[in-house]
Design a protein around this motif. Structure first.
Motif, short mmCIF file in Angstrom:
data_model
loop_
_atom_site.label_atom_id
_atom_site.label_comp_id
_atom_site.label_asym_id
_atom_site.label_seq_id
_atom_site.Cartn_x
_atom_site.Cartn_y
_atom_site.Cartn_z
N HIS A 235 -40.79 13.70 -23.00
CA HIS A 235 -41.15 12.51 -23.79
C HIS A 235 -42.65 12.45 -24.06
CE1 HIS A 235 -41.78 11.37 -19.64
NE2 HIS A 235 -42.30 10.20 -19.96
N ILE A 236 -43.47 13.10 -23.24
CA ILE A 236 -44.90 13.18 -23.50
C ILE A 236 -45.19 14.35 -24.45
CG2 ILE A 236 -47.17 13.53 -22.46
CD1 ILE A 236 -45.99 10.84 -21.83
N ARG B 34 -45.66 2.78 -32.22
CA ARG B 34 -44.85 1.78 -32.93
C ARG B 34 -43.83 2.42 -33.88
NH1 ARG B 34 -49.89 -0.81 -32.75
NH2 ARG B 34 -50.56 0.28 -34.63
N LEU B 35 -43.90 3.71 -34.07
CA LEU B 35 -43.07 4.40 -35.04
C LEU B 35 -41.59 4.33 -34.65
CD1 LEU B 35 -43.56 6.12 -37.64
CD2 LEU B 35 -43.44 8.14 -36.17
N THR B 36 -40.75 3.82 -35.55
CA THR B 36 -39.32 3.69 -35.25
C THR B 36 -38.54 4.86 -35.85
OG1 THR B 36 -38.82 2.43 -37.27
CG2 THR B 36 -39.58 1.18 -35.33
N TRP B 37 -37.32 5.01 -35.37
CA TRP B 37 -36.45 6.07 -35.89
C TRP B 37 -36.13 5.85 -37.36
CZ3 TRP B 37 -35.80 10.61 -33.84
CH2 TRP B 37 -35.93 10.78 -32.45
N THR C 267 -34.00 15.15 -29.75
CA THR C 267 -34.36 13.99 -28.92
C THR C 267 -33.29 12.90 -29.00
OG1 THR C 267 -36.73 14.42 -29.25
CG2 THR C 267 -36.10 12.19 -28.53
N LYS C 268 -32.89 12.38 -27.84
CA LYS C 268 -31.94 11.28 -27.81
C LYS C 268 -32.59 10.00 -28.32
CE LYS C 268 -29.18 12.97 -23.91
NZ LYS C 268 -28.68 12.65 -22.54
N ARG C 269 -31.88 9.27 -29.13
CA ARG C 269 -32.42 8.03 -29.70
C ARG C 269 -32.05 6.86 -28.80
NH1 ARG C 269 -32.02 8.76 -36.27
NH2 ARG C 269 -32.63 10.97 -36.31
N ILE D 278 -39.42 6.01 -31.72
CA ILE D 278 -39.23 7.44 -31.48
C ILE D 278 -39.76 7.82 -30.10
CG2 ILE D 278 -39.91 9.76 -32.23
CD1 ILE D 278 -39.87 8.74 -35.10
N LEU D 279 -40.93 7.33 -29.77
CA LEU D 279 -41.52 7.60 -28.47
C LEU D 279 -41.04 6.54 -27.48
CD1 LEU D 279 -45.18 8.54 -29.50
CD2 LEU D 279 -43.28 10.07 -28.95
#
Length: 346
Positions: free
Chosen positions: A184-185, A204-207, A241-243, A248-249
């Motif tokens: 995740h890092i 703040r970036l969303t999927w 990456t699992k949502r 995203i982060l």
């Protein structure tokens, strides 16, 4: 319920007839309050006295500083920026709160402010520049509105000079970091190096911003819209990456990061990788460098990172590319290719 009012000064006196009486004042040396503590007229008088005390004297720099903090110009800033500004504004008000607005047009005023910056620089040149910049922008804001007669803090130059030529994430740094960083890092690293965006915007970036081929966002600083094509290495990681969170982060618990929590985890990963003197923000400049080394032109780089054209040129000229041998090698290869296609007439 009895309300405890902060700062109330109690004074007991003995009268001529031998009886005693207690007087109450809003603070030591403040106005006398009518009635007894808890009474409506007592509380009303106290609140009125405090409100009047908080009002800065008219015609002083304090009134300008308070007006700026109430204005949309300040309120529209990002939360972290407002906090940083507020810290410096408090220092400005402490040192110059009672400074007369009329004196801003005096030629000697600029010297007063410059000397103040020099005193702050004894502790930190960078913070001295920041505090002076905040004062300058507030005076510019007030001058545009006719609230002050002049802005004596225009174009002061800088005391702090940062040469970030050595603050570039190299391929070796990247490999060392990604080898030990948790997934995740590592995702945060890849997002930063492949998009050139700021930490706050990436957290703040969303999927929803990712459609499989591009990432669309609006940068908090400057309110700049950006659409970044997603490179293959970053796309592979995003698809794997699992949502678990809206963003995203996310943390190992599947929740969105707080800025302080992310910084702590990032710092631990850097320590584990043995990466020193490099920050997350350096990834933004490193992205500019890598794009330039790959042959991207200034407008192309700006389209990815969201910098304005002049800022990209400044980064390339002053901070990052001055001693980059890979960039020089790219330039020579381009020249060789051009010369190979073009015959020089006899």
């Amino acid at each position: 319920m009895r309300v405890r009012l902060k700062g109330v000064n109690r004074v007991s006196k003995r009268l001529a007839d031998g009886s005693s009486v207690t007087y109450y004042y809003a603070w030591k040396g403040g106005p006398r309050l009518p009635g007894k503590p808890g009474a409506p007229e007592f509380i009303a008088a106290y609140n009125a006295a405090v409100a009047e005390r908080l009002q800065p004297p008219p015609g002083t720099l304090s009134s300008v500083l308070r007006a700026y903090q109430d204005a949309p110009k300040f309120q529209d800033l990002a939360l972290r920026t407002r906090r940083d500004y507020a810290k410096h504004i408090a220092k400005i008000e402490e040192d110059f709160g009672d400074f007369p607005i009329a004196a801003l047009s005096d030629r000697r005023t600029r010297g007063e402010f410059m000397n103040w910056r020099d005193r702050l620089a004894a502790k930190s040149r960078r913070q001295a520049d920041y505090a002076f910049a905040v004062l300058a922008l507030i005076l510019a804001w007030a001058y545009d509105r006719g609230a002050v007669p002049a802005n004596p803090c225009e174009r002061p130059g800088k005391l702090y000079r940062s040469t970030r030529v050595d603050n570039i994430w190299t391929a070796e740094d990247e490999a060392a970091f990604l080898k030990v960083a948790p997934p995740h890092i590592g995702l945060a690293f890849m997002l930063a190096i492949w998009t050139g965006q700021r930490q706050g915007d990436l957290l703040r970036l969303t999927w929803k911003a990712y459609n499989g081929s591009t990432i669309r966002l609006r940068q908090r600083k400057g309110n700049v819209p950006v659409e970044v094509p997603v490179g293959a290495p970053l796309r592979a990681i995003l698809e794997a990456t699992k949502r678990e969170a809206v963003t995203i982060l996310s943390t190992t618990r599947g929740t969105s990061w707080t800025e302080s929590g992310f910084r702590a985890s990032w710092r631990k990963a850097c320590e584990a990788a043995g990466v020193e003197d490099l920050t997350f923000h350096d990834l933004r400049g490193s992205a500019v460098t890598r794009l330039a080394v790959a042959g991207a032109q200034v407008p192309q780089i700006a389209a990815v990172t969201g910098h304005d054209l002049k800022r990209v040129e400044t980064i390339m000229r002053d901070h990052y590319l001055g001693r980059d041998s890979a960039l020089a090698a790219t330039a020579i290869r381009l020249l060789e290719a051009y010369e190979g296609r073009t015959k020089i007439p006899n």
